[in-house]
Design an enzyme around this catalytic site. Sequence first.
Site, PDB file in Angstrom:
ATOM      1  N   SER A   1       0.820  -1.379  -0.062  1.00 50.57           N
ATOM      2  CA  SER A   1      -0.100   0.061  -0.061  1.00 50.57           C
ATOM      3  C   SER A   1       0.688   1.268   0.030  1.00 50.57           C
ATOM      4  O   SER A   1       0.465   2.079  -0.658  1.00 50.57           O
ATOM      5  CB  SER A   1      -0.812   0.102   1.214  1.00 50.57           C
ATOM      6  OG  SER A   1      -1.816  -1.175   1.079  1.00 50.57           O
TER       7      SER A   1
ATOM      8  N   HIS B   1       0.823   4.482   4.271  1.00 48.16           N
ATOM      9  CA  HIS B   1       0.191   5.023   3.403  1.00 48.16           C
ATOM     10  C   HIS B   1       0.590   6.489   3.267  1.00 48.16           C
ATOM     11  O   HIS B   1       1.062   6.933   2.049  1.00 48.16           O
ATOM     12  CB  HIS B   1      -1.203   4.989   3.542  1.00 48.16           C
ATOM     13  CG  HIS B   1      -1.937   3.822   3.509  1.00 48.16           C
ATOM     14  ND1 HIS B   1      -3.273   3.481   3.591  1.00 48.16           N
ATOM     15  CD2 HIS B   1      -1.299   2.565   3.248  1.00 48.16           C
ATOM     16  CE1 HIS B   1      -3.608   2.235   3.357  1.00 48.16           C
ATOM     17  NE2 HIS B   1      -2.482   1.617   3.138  1.00 48.16           N
TER      18      HIS B   1
END
Length: 291
Positions: free
Chosen positions: A190, A236
């Site tokens: 991610s 992230h």
Amino acid sequence: MTSQPPSPPPQPEQPAEAIPTCYRHPDKETWVRCQRCERPICPDCMRDAAVGFQCPECVAEGNRGIRQARSTFGGNVVRTPIVTYAILVINLLIFGAQYLTGDRVTSELAMWPAGVALGEQYHRLITAAFVHGGVMHILFNSWALYVVGPYLERSFGHARYLAIYLISALGGSVLGLWLDPLTQPTVGASGAIFGLFGAVFVVGRRLNMDVRGIAVLIVINLAITFVVSGISWTGHVGGLITGSLLAAAIAYAPSRNRTLWQAATVAGVLIVLIALVLVRVSAILAAAGVG
């Protein structure tokens, strides 16, 4: 009595004209010559030219003066996004290994600050981007990579694109190293994917395209990151910041000596991240009383 005229002196015998042979294949006869260097060439050595044929060496020499096509931001032209496909295959293979070995592969490759600092397992900063926490996790990341990866790979070229992907993954791990609890494990691509999202936004802005769609996608995914429990916000956010900055540096590099500027930027970002890792590791070791 008539006299016979004297017979003419014998003429020297004319040598037969030598049959030319190909300069690259002496055993092959030919009457064709290179239009540039005029050396004899056989059919195997003939290369189409603007007028007639040329030999391979003359064709290669002429091509040196032709400017090679480049991608939008200076990389080689990409016809097949092989880096994207290779990453997808690697992710799937490692996920298969995770499934077959239980937690063994995950525990060896996952990112957790104590493992990096106290165990000196620095590989976890990168390998964590290739392991996933479940089927839905890898499906979402694979889908996102399949959607945005080829576009960016064609824009940046193989090497620049791969640098953005891996360094974005590293950026997410570095922020986790600084802010996550020491024993908290994190896995997944991610961070790298968020870096690619940021790169798509940067490319759109650089090319004066409508970037509202990718901006909305980034905002929604960031909202999910902070609302849903169990998601690594550090991975992230760290990946998004790193990928965006790196893509901006590459996309906005001056046209003169562009490759040199881009290489220096990539190296500079990497050095900064490594320095941040070393500083944080030193702090963790000092806090743990390790000399």
